[in-house]
Enzyme design. Structure first.
Site, PDB file in Angstrom:
ATOM      1  N   GLU A 145       0.821  -1.213   0.000  1.00 27.24           N
ATOM      2  CA  GLU A 145       0.000   0.000   0.000  1.00 27.24           C
ATOM      3  C   GLU A 145       0.855   1.262   0.000  1.00 27.24           C
ATOM      4  OE1 GLU A 145      -2.818  -0.304   3.240  1.00 27.24           O
ATOM      5  OE2 GLU A 145      -3.775  -2.064   2.376  1.00 27.24           O
ATOM      6  N   GLU A 159      -4.644  -8.790   0.673  1.00 30.52           N
ATOM      7  CA  GLU A 159      -5.326  -8.552   1.948  1.00 30.52           C
ATOM      8  C   GLU A 159      -6.806  -8.619   1.657  1.00 30.52           C
ATOM      9  OE1 GLU A 159      -4.182  -5.078   4.305  1.00 30.52           O
ATOM     10  OE2 GLU A 159      -2.075  -5.511   3.864  1.00 30.52           O
TER      11      GLU A 159
END
Ligand SMILES: *[C@@H]1O[C@H](CO)[C@@H](O)[C@H](O)[C@H]1NC(C)=O
Ligand SMILES: *[C@@H]1O[C@H](CO)[C@@H](O)[C@H](O)[C@H]1NC(C)=O
Ligand SMILES: *[C@@H]1O[C@H](CO)[C@@H](O)[C@H](O)[C@H]1NC(C)=O
Ligand SMILES: *[C@@H]1O[C@H](CO)[C@@H](O)[C@H](O)[C@H]1NC(C)=O
Ligand SMILES: *[C@@H]1O[C@H](CO)[C@@H](O)[C@H](O)[C@H]1NC(C)=O
Ligand SMILES: *[C@@H]1O[C@H](CO)[C@@H](O)[C@H](O)[C@H]1NC(C)=O
Length: 903
Positions: A502, A595
């Site tokens: 991220e 995720e």
């Protein structure tokens, strides 16, 4: 009675009867590559520096030292991992102009604490409380910040003075700076990486060598306390020498650091080609002519011992000039290889290559170096992941590096227990979110047959926090990345590298893509055999960022973010489900959910009313209670950007090309207690911080191990204040039909629809007694389960996960305490105060109960039960075999006791 696992107890608590753990003995090689030989006769001696450390910590920077001030002396430690010689750093010709009293040989450290390494200075607490705490919930409310010093003497035998002597540190949090005998050696800032320092030039013969290590965790160096930032992701870093530290003594001409690399090709069941590269370093001041021999043996995973020899590489000869390093490559063929495989459809098999360096007419062995490896094929494609030609769905979980109540201090048994619990759940893959793991964890993953996504960075050039890795990215990323890949590239379990999570570079298109490409290129150079990825929670199919990667790894975007009505009132970006769009844009690439979920819950706590949706965000009228800081275990509630397990599955199943997922997370972890910052640990685990399964465990198990005949009922059925109130009953099973009975009366028969993953009777009106379910698969009875209303608590029952442990000062026993009624049934609301006592050959290390809001310090011998359970972690004393008696007592409860043996 045989020792039972906490899992069995939890299963019993949840009305399931006994669950039999698939517990095959795992002998973990408790040493890592190149470190297995403790006998100097083989030319290499590796000594674990675990005892006799002196430690001191201060929240203030009392010594006044900063990394920036000494950086010129630290950066040259990166040179071995920077390929372009013109980019190498030169150590200044003069020594730094500072006096460092704690590094001084004469400094009196007798008032400092004596500690054993691995050591995490923050884990004993106390927890910070309050909204303005210096360390908030994001980082676990524990005192990780500040400066820590470690000092230890090192003995150099007379015969060692002509050897090369190295300090190998598997992980030091963080900004390590190391002195020997008052001289600054260097250091390594990134706290998660392993590094080596050459002690040779500074050592003196005899006992009197003084090692001093300074560690510094600046405020805001992990990610924490940025409530309005979209990167509100945080974790507990721990503090100190939290992994093993080794002293390596070896001939001045030796196999270099992470100096072997084994790859395989043309792998079939009848043969495989092995390619070996050995790098030989010559630190002597004369030229060395070396013969290299390498034999390959089977590795017995039950005993950890070397089995029969199965192949040899051709002997090679190299001449190495003083100060130089030379690589030698050779190949050999193994007949009928036993392939390394993934649990459950395959089995892990491993080999060990023993490399020897020989000199002179008598062929004297001057170094011996062991490399464990496996033979297997990975074939990642848009159809998913093939392992040895067989399609294996990635049933993964994300794991942070902390070990619950033990903090960041690595312990092999603690890690093995986590993996046993996860494997029983059906997990076959681990993402090391978001940092390099302890080397021993990768050994365990190899030996237990897990797939691994090995991840190194959480930020690049763009910060998530003012003092995070972005500060040192320009100078260190190449060295960190290359040393990480070289350290880990022989592990057969790793099928993919991840260079980031991220990262902010997702937002900067061409600029960010160039940074990504630079990292990917470094990995491809260092290990051409594996694909590279980075997890994307923002980058879209039409952007350039994803083009840099071999694998498309999506965080939450695959299943969609805030895209369904229960989430429509929330601020933040709405993202439609993107698996299909990414597949169209990158039709050749493997796509996985790196995720998924971020579903949240507190084990055994149920909050009413229950949403009729399959997935909903949390607030005080929807699954949460901000006063008690608990989230309902109906397993329907999520972080604002998350999805329940049910919504996640429904988002994947229409697309056969989705290779699988990594659930956020396998275990609860310290820090990031979304949605309640005042708590200490996360709510996202399928398993709680203490290792007790939440209800969700059985939802994932039903999907991932559909052949297990299980049915799991929630909630528990002891609700004195819910008489006549609607109390939904949900059942997790791989069955296709189910009928529910309340006190013998049918409550209806349900069939599971396509893309639905639970049976739910949402209108059951509570009456005490018995809830019973009968499930069916293909028209036949599949599994049954019963949950009963229980009586008041009368006793404590203790069970140990192992009936005997090693008296090595490291092995652990996990003792589960159940608060039970007169019929031996766990009391699901019980929160009794429990006092532990450990007598005999062991000691109490920590206690826990899995309650994210419990701010009782971990070493406390008093611990409240949470939802009927508590945990004690017990260690045997070093070299003291004998019985260990663990007792748990509480007011008005019959005392519980268990005896285990230290061997
Ligand atoms: C060392 O540092 C001190 C204080 O920063 C300075 O006054 C002194 O001149 C320095 N000495 C040398 C030899 O550089
Ligand atoms: C990518 O697609 C989205 C809509 O799907 C659009 O809004 C955006 O402008 C596109 N971006 C680029 C760089 O083409
Ligand atoms: C709480 O969540 C529910 C369900 O998602 C939503 O309908 C409601 O508006 C939320 N309440 C507040 C105060 O945000
Ligand atoms: C939260 O729990 C407390 C204590 O059980 C209770 O008094 C309160 O009403 C609950 N709050 C909500 C919003 O359910
Ligand atoms: C359980 O305890 C409560 C309060 O202490 C008491 O009122 C009740 O009678 C007890 N129930 C049983 C079955 O003993
Ligand atoms: C548990 O112990 C704490 C601290 O000694 C005390 O405040 C609390 O009342 C006790 N709780 C029960 C249920 O006994």
């Amino acid at each position: 009675m045989l020792a039972q696992s906490g899992l069995e107890n939890a299963a019993r608590l949840l009305g399931l009867g006994f669950l039999v753990l698939n517990h095959s003995p795992i002998v973990v090689a408790r040493v890592v590559e190149g470190r297995n030989l403790e006998t100097p006769t083989n030319g290499r001696q590796v000594i674990k520096l675990d005892t006799d450390w002196r430690f001191w910590h201060s929240f203030e920077n009392l010594d006044g030292i900063t990394y920036d001030q000494l950086k010129a002396y630290i950066l040259p430690c990166a040179n071995d991992f920077i390929t372009n010689p013109s980019d190498h750093y030169q150590r200044p010709s003069s020594e730094p102009n500072i006096t460092v009293q704690y590094a001084d040989k004469k400094f009196d450290d007798s008032n400092w604490e004596t500690v054993k390494v691995p050591h995490d200075w923050a884990i004993k607490g106390p927890f910070y409380v309050g909204a303005d705490a210096p360390v908030g919930g994001g980082m676990g409310r524990l005192p990780v910040q500040g400066v820590g010093w470690y000092r230890r003497k090192i003995t150099v035998e007379q015969g060692d003075t002509d050897k090369a002597i190295y300090l190998d540190i598997d992980g030091a949090m963080s900004y390590a700076i190391v002195w020997l005998n008052g001289k600054l050696l260097g250091g390594w800032p990134y706290g998660y990486n392993s590094f080596r320092l050459d002690l040779t030039p500074y050592l003196l013969a005899g006992k009197d060598n003084q090692l001093a290590i300074r560690l510094d965790n600046p405020m805001q160096s992990s990610r924490w306390n940025i409530p309005t930032n979209m990167f509100q992701c945080t974790q507990y870093p721990g503090g100190g020498l939290y992994r093993n530290v080794w002293l390596t003594k070896v001939d001045k001409t030796h196999v270099g650091q992470s100096g072997t690399y084994i790859t395989t090709e043309e792998v079939s069941s009848s043969s495989a080609t092995l390619n070996l590269a050995v790098s030989v370093d010559n630190k002597a001041n004369f030229k060395r002519d070396i013969h290299i021999s390498t034999d390959v043996f089977k590795l017995n995973l039950e005993t950890g011992k070397t089995g029969p020899k199965i192949a040899s590489f051709p002997r090679a000869s190299v001449s190495v000039l003083p100060g130089q390093s030379v690589d030698s490559s050779s190949s050999t063929i193994v007949q009928n290889p036993q392939l390394w495989g993934v649990w459950t459809s395959q089995q892990p098999s491993m080999y060990i290559a023993i490399t020897k360096l020989h000199v002179g007419a008598d062929d004297q062995v001057i170094d011996t170096y062991e490399t464990r490896f496996g033979i297997r094929t990975f074939d990642p494609s848009s159809k998913g992941l093939l392992v040895n030609g067989e399609h294996v769905r990635i049933q993964g979980v994300n794991q942070h590096h902390d070990l619950g109540a033990l903090g960041a201090a690595f312990n092999v048994r603690a890690a093995e227990r986590q993996l046993e619990i996860l494997r029983d759940l059906g997990v076959n893959a681990i993402r090391t979110s978001h940092n390099p793991p302890a080397p021993e964890l990768l050994d365990l993953l190899d030996q237990m047959g897990f797939l691994v996504m090995d991840e190194i960075f959480d930020s690049w050039e763009i910060q998530k926090n003012p003092n995070d890795f972005h500060l040192i990215f320009p100078e260190w990323h190449e060295a960190d990345l290359r040393s990480f890949i070289r350290r880990d590239r022989n592990h057969p379990s790793i099928y993919s590298w991840s260079v980031g999570n991220e990262v902010g570079e997702q937002f900067t298109e061409a600029d960010g893509t160039a940074v990504a490409q630079g990292l990917v290129d470094i990995v491809h150079e260092t290990d051409p055999t594996r694909p590279v990825t980075a997890s994307m929670n923002y980058a879209k199919p039409n952007m350039t960022f994803p083009t840099a990667f071999d694998i498309i790894s999506l965080n939450y975007q695959g299943e969609g973010i805030r895209d369904t009505p229960p989430y429509s009132h929330l601020p933040g970006i709405t993202t439609p489900p993107l698996y299909s769009a990414f597949h169209s844009a990158f039709p050749e690439k493997l796509i996985e959910g790196s995720e998924t979920a971020s579903a949240l819950s507190s084990r055994g706590t149920y909050i009413f009313p229950v949403t009729g949706e399959i997935s909903a965000p949390i607030n005080d009228t929807s699954g949460g209670n901000s006063t008690t800081m608990q989230v309902s275990a109906y397993e329907l509630y999520t972080a604002n950007f998350g999805s329940s397990a049910d919504k996640t599955f429904a988002g994947q199943d229409p697309y056969s090309f989705v290779a699988g997922e990594y659930v956020w997370t396998g275990f609860d972890y310290l820090g990031e207690p979304t949605p309640y910052d005042a708590a200490r640990s996360s709510y996202s685990g399928i398993v709680d911080l203490a290792g007790f399964p939440k209800d969700r465990y059985y939802l994932y198990q039903s999907r991932w191990r559909p052949d297990l005949r299980t049915a799991h009922i929630l909630p528990h059925w002891t609700w004195p204040d819910r008489l006549g109130k609607v109390t939904p009953v949900h059942v997790f099973s791989s069955a296709d039909k189910a009928e529910l009975f309340l006190n013998g009366k049918s409550q209806g028969y349900l069939a599971r629809e396509k893309y639905s993953y639970r049976f739910r009777w949402d209108n059951i009106v509570y009456a005490p007694g018995e809830v019973h379910v009968v499930t069916y698969k293909n028209g036949k009875v599949w599994a049954k389960a019963t949950v009963e209303t229980v009586g008041n608590a009368t006793s404590l029952r203790l069970t140990a996960d192992q009936s005997s442990i090693s008296a090595d000062g490291e092995d652990l026993a996990y003792i589960t305490v159940e608060v039970i009624d007169s019929k031996g049934r766990v009391v699901p609301h019980a929160s009794n105060n429990i006092t532990f006592d450990v007598a005999g050959a062991g000691e109490l290390v920590a206690t826990d109960n899995g309650d994210p809001a419990d701010l009782t310090v971990f070493p406390s011998k008093q611990r409240k039960a949470y939802s009927g359970l508590a945990l004690a972690i017990v260690r045997a004393k070093t070299g003291e075999p004998g019985p260990i008696t663990i007792t748990a007592s509480g007011a008005n409860l019959k005392t519980g006791r268990v005896v285990i043996k230290a061997l």
